[in-house]
Design an enzyme around this catalytic site. Structure first.
Site, PDB file in Angstrom:
ATOM      1  CB  SER A 282      -0.829   0.067   1.279  1.00  9.32           C
ATOM      2  OG  SER A 282      -1.727  -0.972   1.367  1.00  9.32           O
TER       3      SER A 282
ATOM      4  CG  HIS B 292      -2.310  -0.728  -4.381  1.00  8.07           C
ATOM      5  ND1 HIS B 292      -2.879   0.513  -4.256  1.00  8.07           N
ATOM      6  CD2 HIS B 292      -2.383  -1.290  -3.142  1.00  8.07           C
ATOM      7  CE1 HIS B 292      -3.282   0.694  -3.007  1.00  8.07           C
ATOM      8  NE2 HIS B 292      -2.984  -0.383  -2.316  1.00  8.07           N
TER       9      HIS B 292
ATOM     10  CG  ASN C 160      -3.357   3.851  -0.553  1.00  9.60           C
ATOM     11  OD1 ASN C 160      -4.585   3.883  -0.504  1.00  9.60           O
ATOM     12  ND2 ASN C 160      -2.667   2.732  -0.395  1.00  9.60           N
TER      13      ASN C 160
ATOM     14  CD  GLU D 235      -3.582   2.922  -7.193  1.00 11.74           C
ATOM     15  OE1 GLU D 235      -3.982   4.083  -7.209  1.00 11.74           O
ATOM     16  OE2 GLU D 235      -2.906   2.472  -6.246  1.00 11.74           O
TER      17      GLU D 235
END
Ligand SMILES: CCCCCCCCCCCCC[C@H](O)CC(=O)SCCNC(=O)CCNC(=O)[C@H](O)C(C)(C)COP(=O)(O)OP(=O)(O)OC[C@H]1O[C@@H](n2cnc3c(N)ncnc32)[C@H](O)[C@@H]1OP(=O)(O)O
Ligand SMILES: NC(=O)c1ccc[n+]([C@@H]2O[C@H](COP(=O)([O-])OP(=O)(O)OC[C@H]3O[C@@H](n4cnc5c(N)ncnc54)[C@H](O)[C@@H]3O)[C@@H](O)[C@H]2O)c1
Length: 421
Positions: A254, A275, A325, A287
């Protein structure tokens, strides 16, 4: 400017743009496709070459050197930069819809950002663009927690042979139950087909604690273990030792730099980031992260696999937090600080963001859902990396809940209680 007897390179007879190879997966043939007008022709040979591109254009001045950051552009090691001699240049074609316009290839050096086109004085070089040969059928997933179990489930649902690995049988047993439960929720919507769907999907998953077995036949390994750089690096060293030379290795991190996780690998070109989002069976996004050395072929294979997993892929370079994120972490941080300052209750913050911003969960519910241990790993790591950034300063409530073992939904309690009454 002209193209001399290029071997295998083809141009669209409608609009004169370069044709790109594309695999027709159903009929298993290589096509050349025009990206400008969608013309398709079947390839005569399974390889293309770009040979002797001659140009004296001054449009080169207009190229933005930031293109070296574009993960979608191919990189060649077959041409040396006329300025610094490095052999890492991105290249791309100028587009024209005029039939009489010739094709130009532009290069930008990834090291010194020098821009050029091929000129008459340069040696003729061959850029062999290999056929996509990295087909992913056998997928191994390491870490069978929230994310690993979800990734394994979706991989099996989409027809892949899956090996799911964790440190012990207890973790694997919990994952198996979780996958069966989630499949049950999917199967409920399938009527009579549901039971067979669950049976077929589960039959494609093998559970193991052996790293050797996990690596042995994999075309792709996705790592989803604890968010700790050293632990991930050690795992990848073990995986590389047991995997075939063609196996793609990817991390679901992450928050850690993808390139750092793969830094000690012998072959860093086969490594990148995938991701996923929690819960994996429901979240449509993947991602795909191009690390410093990820080859174009591997990057493309990761994108293709994302589609085979029925996910919508977005591309990103290896930048902190990638896309989601980078935006989500400051939002969650502000939410908790608002509550800590006593400006609103956690319940009202969550209601506000659900009803006022249309989010399916409020920020504190989402933190519980992600896992407060994972939240803490992320925050601590970023605080260590960016000690002067106040946004990443430790959060008292988050530390306290972790100390008490209240790490969110998976433990039964976090900001909220999830214990059955
Ligand atoms: C505040 C503390 C400070 C923190 C510091 C900073 C830390 C930084 C943290 C960053 C974390 C990053 C983590 C990671 O890298 C990135 C992420 O993954 S972020 C998380 C992204 N996920 C979300 O945003 C989830 C948002 N929520 C939802 O989309 C929905 O709520 C839900 C989870 C899909 C559930 O839907 P609901 O309507 O709420 O609930 P239902 O139970 O009714 O479900 C609806 C529907 O979905 C089916 N379903 C749900 N879950 C599953 C599943 N696991 N498997 C299969 N099916 C599922 C369910 O059956 C329902 O189907 P239906 O009956 O409607 O047909
Ligand atoms: N939780 C999320 O919402 C989320 C979303 C996207 C990405 N991620 C990332 O995915 C990774 C996993 O997160 P999670 O939430 O699934 O964690 P989790 O705690 O639910 O699961 C981690 C699992 O990895 C296992 N594990 C630890 N070390 C191992 C090793 N060396 N070999 C095999 N298994 C090992 C643990 O036993 C555990 O079962 C982290 O890198 C996290 O940052 C998490």
């Amino acid at each position: 400017m002209g193209v001399l007897d290029a071997v295998g390179i083809q141009f669209c007879n409608e609009c004169n743009n370069m044709l790109y190879p594309r695999e027709d997966k159903v009929n298993r043939v290589l096509l050349y496709q025009c990206r400008n007008c969608e013309l398709n022709v079947e390839a005569e040979r399974p390889c293309i070459y770009v040979n002797k591109l001659i140009s004296t254009l001054n449009e080169v001045k207009q190229i933005n050197t930031d293109v070296v950051m574009d993960p979608t552009l191919p990189t060649t090691s077959h041409i040396n930069c006329p300025q610094c001699n490095a052999n890492q240049a991105v290249f791309f074609q100028s587009y024209s819809t005029r039939k009489d316009a010739k094709m130009n290839l532009f290069y930008v050096c990834k090291i010194c950002r020098y821009k050029w086109t091929c000129s008459k004085s340069m040696n003729s070089r061959l850029i062999a663009v290999s056929l996509r040969s990295l087909k992913v059928q056998n997928v191994s997933v390491v870490g069978s927690g929230l994310m690993g179990a979800g990734i394994a489930q979706v991989a099996a649902q989409t027809g892949h042979n899956v090996v799911l690995n964790d440190l012990n049988d207890a973790a694997l047993g919990k994952a198996q139950k979780g996958i069966e439960k989630s499949l049950g929720r999917v199967a409920k919507k399938m009527g009579d087909e549901g039971a067979k769907f669950i049976e077929d999907t589960m039959s494609r998953i093998t559970f193991t604690t052996s790293v050797e077995e996990t690596a042995a036949n994999a075309d792709l390994v996705v790592e989803a273990i604890v968010e700790n750089l050293a632990v991930k690096q050690k795992l990848f060293a073990d995986l590389e030792a047991g995997a075939s030379a063609k196996c793609i290795l990817a991390t679901n991190t992450s928050s850690l730099p993808v390139s750092a996780i793969g830094a000690n690998l012998k072959d860093t070109t086969r490594f990148g980031g995938l991701h996923f989002f929690n819960p994996v069976p429901m979240m449509k996004l993947l991602e795909v992260i191009k690390a410093n050395d990820t080859s174009d072929e591997v990057f493309q294979a990761m994108l293709d696999w994302g589609k085979a997993m029925n996910k919508t892929t977005v591309k990103c370079i290896d930048t902190p937090g990638f896309i989601v994120n980078r935006l989500l972490v400051p939002y969650l941080m502000e939410a908790i600080r608002l509550v800590e300052r006593g400006h609103a209750t956690k319940e009202d913050v969550d209601i506000a963001m659900k009803l006022g911003a249309g989010h399916p969960m409020g920020p504190l519910q989402l933190a519980d859902y992600v896992g407060l241990d994972t939240c803490k790993f992320i925050l601590d790591g970023w605080h260590q990396e960016y000690p002067d950034e106040p946004l990443f300063n430790p959060v008292e409530t988050l530390n306290k809940l972790n100390e008490e073992g209240k790490i969110g939904m998976k433990s039964g309690e976090g900001f909220y209680s999830y214990k059955k009454k």
